[in-house]
Design a protein around this motif. Structure first.
Motif, mmCIF file in Angstrom:
data_model
loop_
_atom_site.group_PDB
_atom_site.id
_atom_site.type_symbol
_atom_site.label_atom_id
_atom_site.label_comp_id
_atom_site.label_asym_id
_atom_site.label_seq_id
_atom_site.Cartn_x
_atom_site.Cartn_y
_atom_site.Cartn_z
ATOM 1 N N GLU A 170 0.830 -1.209 0.000
ATOM 2 C CA GLU A 170 0.000 0.000 0.000
ATOM 3 C C GLU A 170 0.863 1.257 0.000
ATOM 4 O OE1 GLU A 170 -3.145 -0.318 3.125
ATOM 5 O OE2 GLU A 170 -4.276 0.225 1.340
ATOM 6 N N LEU A 174 -0.191 0.791 -4.393
ATOM 7 C CA LEU A 174 -0.990 -0.264 -5.022
ATOM 8 C C LEU A 174 -2.361 -0.334 -4.346
ATOM 9 C CD1 LEU A 174 1.710 -3.099 -5.254
ATOM 10 C CD2 LEU A 174 1.273 -1.251 -6.839
ATOM 11 N N SER A 175 -3.364 -0.734 -5.128
ATOM 12 C CA SER A 175 -4.711 -0.778 -4.548
ATOM 13 C C SER A 175 -4.898 -2.079 -3.764
ATOM 14 C CB SER A 175 -5.763 -0.691 -5.651
ATOM 15 O OG SER A 175 -5.763 -1.892 -6.390
ATOM 16 N N LYS A 176 -5.836 -2.021 -2.822
ATOM 17 C CA LYS A 176 -6.080 -3.193 -1.968
ATOM 18 C C LYS A 176 -6.455 -4.434 -2.790
ATOM 19 C CE LYS A 176 -7.411 -1.008 2.401
ATOM 20 N NZ LYS A 176 -7.345 0.440 2.268
ATOM 21 N N TYR A 178 -5.784 -5.233 -5.820
ATOM 22 C CA TYR A 178 -4.616 -5.705 -6.588
ATOM 23 C C TYR A 178 -3.640 -6.456 -5.675
ATOM 24 C CZ TYR A 178 -0.459 -5.477 -9.609
ATOM 25 O OH TYR A 178 0.649 -5.791 -10.367
ATOM 26 N N ILE A 179 -3.403 -5.896 -4.503
ATOM 27 C CA ILE A 179 -2.465 -6.540 -3.566
ATOM 28 C C ILE A 179 -3.016 -7.904 -3.137
ATOM 29 C CG2 ILE A 179 -1.246 -6.323 -1.356
ATOM 30 C CD1 ILE A 179 -1.811 -3.258 -1.560
#
Lengths: 284, 272
Positions: A170, A174-176, A178-179
């Motif tokens: 994060e 990066l978006s949640k 995607y992670i």
């Protein structure tokens, strides 16, 4: 000197207790195998139950398939919800009030006796909503029963193997989702499958929650999720309860135990191969 | 510096200034009346400061004084840890507290104290980030991985094992990999939380050399407990105590003529 004696004493007690646990498990398995050996055959595995009283001849095939279908469906519903709950508790609501409340509720849910789940499901799904006794109804009940177990295990897995990576990712913008998709789930998949499979095995062995919701004494292999079904634990319960054929009851118990162990080993192997250690983890 | 800007590129919903070489413009950070809370506990109190572009700023102070929280506030990762930020942090003229946090973090990279190597191969540690933020083709992606690893002095050591798991790297290598992960954002600012805390002298000096090289392109803010390190590489120093900035200025002035009693005591204590 005194400390060494104490250390050895504690070690001996722990080894003794460990041996008792292993010994009891082996005893159950060997006893069931020994007592049920006369009925265990290919025919017993692949035939429908028959005889008078019912179940004292033939096989347990519909019950095997019914149990597997129930386990699979429960794992699908309970596993998905449990993993999503775990994700929420670990990665989205860490330290928040809503997270704490949800965790408390789930802990309370985990302490409910399984018969209560059966009764609630009967009242809600069958009595109020008019669903017939069915595989789906039982699977929903079992899912509710295993949900706290899977949620708590999943939360622990994400806490240990996901949270640090999550925060570091994060911090890189990066978006949640995607992670979670690219890092957290692939990294935790092996252990998540293990958690869901343990929950599934626990659910597959339960009788009380399916007693009022879907299981019947005699039914063909379910053709849809709306069909009633046979289940090994219930079949075993009926045979053991009637006392007509201990051998058939113990044969059924052996099949159930063997199924649970095989599923557990397969899930364990899957987790090992996901972690790239192959068979090593089984034997180390 | 701004002569280099030739284009604007849309990333998410914000325009970000990009140089010819793909990196972003170096920016000043201006902090005004910053207060940070975890629950009811106030961790940072009325922070006012300016962090100059193209320089290394070291934040020093005793453990628990709020250094790391200050760093995390600039990247707003504090909010993900249930912290609450009040006040203003400007990156040049933009108030970053009003900006989309993902876009902000793309501009301000943060390297954690003892960062983890992501559980994937060395090259995927970088491509995982670049694939999200950029649309590089496969060849360009490989080229960039090489460039960023070279920038942190890691490429020579790992070029034969790029597809091996990153978890097998040593502490110093993991630290440099984490910095490379940050660099592949093409950020304006690099925030480093004790980047050498777990490293031996050789690795520490390697990282310091790399930071001196990187400051030409990035504004670098560094939290450190190591006064010698701050003296060696920092241009500016901020000294914090109990959630407040006690003293700040150029590294030379701060260490040679500390004004506050707390700073003098801290230097004496750290230097034994």
């Amino acid at each position: 000197m005194k400390r060494k004696v104490l250390d050895n004493l504690i070690k001996s007690i722990l080894i003794f207790l460990g041996l008792i646990a292993v010994g009891l498990t082996l005893f159950v398995f060997i006893y069931v195998l020994y007592r049920g050996r006369r009925v265990i055959s290919i025919r017993f595995l692949l035939d429908n139950p028959s005889g008078i009283p019912f179940g004292t001849a033939g096989g347990v095939f519909p019950a095997i398939i019914g149990t597997l279908m129930l386990g699979g469906l429960s794992a699908l519903i309970g596993g998905l919800l449990g993993i999503l709950n775990g994700l929420y508790l670990s990665l989205y609501s860490k330290g928040t009030k809503s997270g704490r409340i949800l965790l408390h509720l789930i802990t309370i849910l985990s302490g409910l006796p399984s018969i209560i789940f059966g009764l609630i499901a009967y009242t809600l799904l069958i009595y109020k909503l008019g669903m017939g006794k069915s595989l789906l109804c039982s699977a929903i009940t079992i899912s509710a029963m295993i949900l706290p177990f899977i949620t708590i295990r999943a939360k622990k897995i994400f806490d240990e193997k996901g949270y640090t990576f999550f925060i570091e990712s994060e911090s890189l913008g990066l978006s949640k989702p995607y992670i979670i998709r690219k890092l957290i789930i692939p990294n935790c998949l092996g252990e998540l499958v293990g958690a869901v499979s343990l929950g599934m095995l626990y659910g597959m062995g339960a009788v009380a929650p399916i007693l009022y919701t879907g299981v019947v004494m005699n039914a063909p292999i379910p053709t849809s999720v709306n069909s009633p079904f046979m289940s090994l634990p219930y079949h075993l319960y009926m045979l053991a309860n009637s006392g007509y054929s201990d051998e058939y009851a113990l044969g059924t118990a052996f099949v159930l135990l063997a199924m649970l162990i095989i599923i557990e080993i397969l899930c364990h192997l899957f987790a090992s191969f996901r972690e790239g250690v192959g068979f090593k983890r089984i034997f180390r | 510096m701004f002569i280099e800007i030739i284009t604007y590129r849309v990333v998410g919903c914000s325009n970000i200034k990009i140089r010819k070489d793909g990196s972003l413009t170096v920016a000043n950070i201006i902090v005004k009346n910053l207060n940070v809370f975890y629950g009811k506990k106030q961790v940072l109190k009325n922070i006012d400061t300016k962090i100059n572009s193209g320089r290394i700023t070291a934040i020093i102070g005793q453990s628990g004084c709020g250094k790391s929280t200050f760093l995390k506030s600039i990247n707003r990762i504090v909010e993900e840890e249930n912290g609450r930020i009040n006040g203003h942090i400007y990156l040049d003229e933009e108030d970053i507290l009003k900006e989309d946090s993902q876009i902000l973090r793309r501009k301000i990279g943060l390297v954690f104290q003892q960062p983890e190597a992501f559980p994937m191969s060395i090259e995927k540690n970088l491509s995982y980030i670049m694939n999200y933020h950029f649309n590089y083709k496969k060849l360009e992606l490989k080229e960039r991985i090489k460039t960023y690893l070279q920038m942190v002095g890691l490429y020579g050591e790992v070029k034969e094992e790029l597809s091996n798991p990153a978890k097998n790297l040593s502490g110093g290598q993991k630290q440099r990999l984490a910095i490379a992960r940050c660099l592949c954002l093409n950020p304006e600012v690099l925030l480093l939380d004790e980047p050498c805390s777990a490293l031996d002298l050789k690795n520490t000096l390697d990282i310091e050399k790399m930071l001196l090289e990187l400051k030409k392109k990035y504004t670098i803010v560094l939290v450190t407990h190591n006064l010698s390190q701050a003296k060696r590489i920092a241009d500016d120093v901020i000294f914090m105590s109990e959630g407040e900035i006690v003293e700040e200025g150029s590294s030379k002035d701060i260490f040679s003529q500390p004004k506050s009693r707390k700073m003098r005591e801290y230097i004496e204590y750290m230097e034994g």
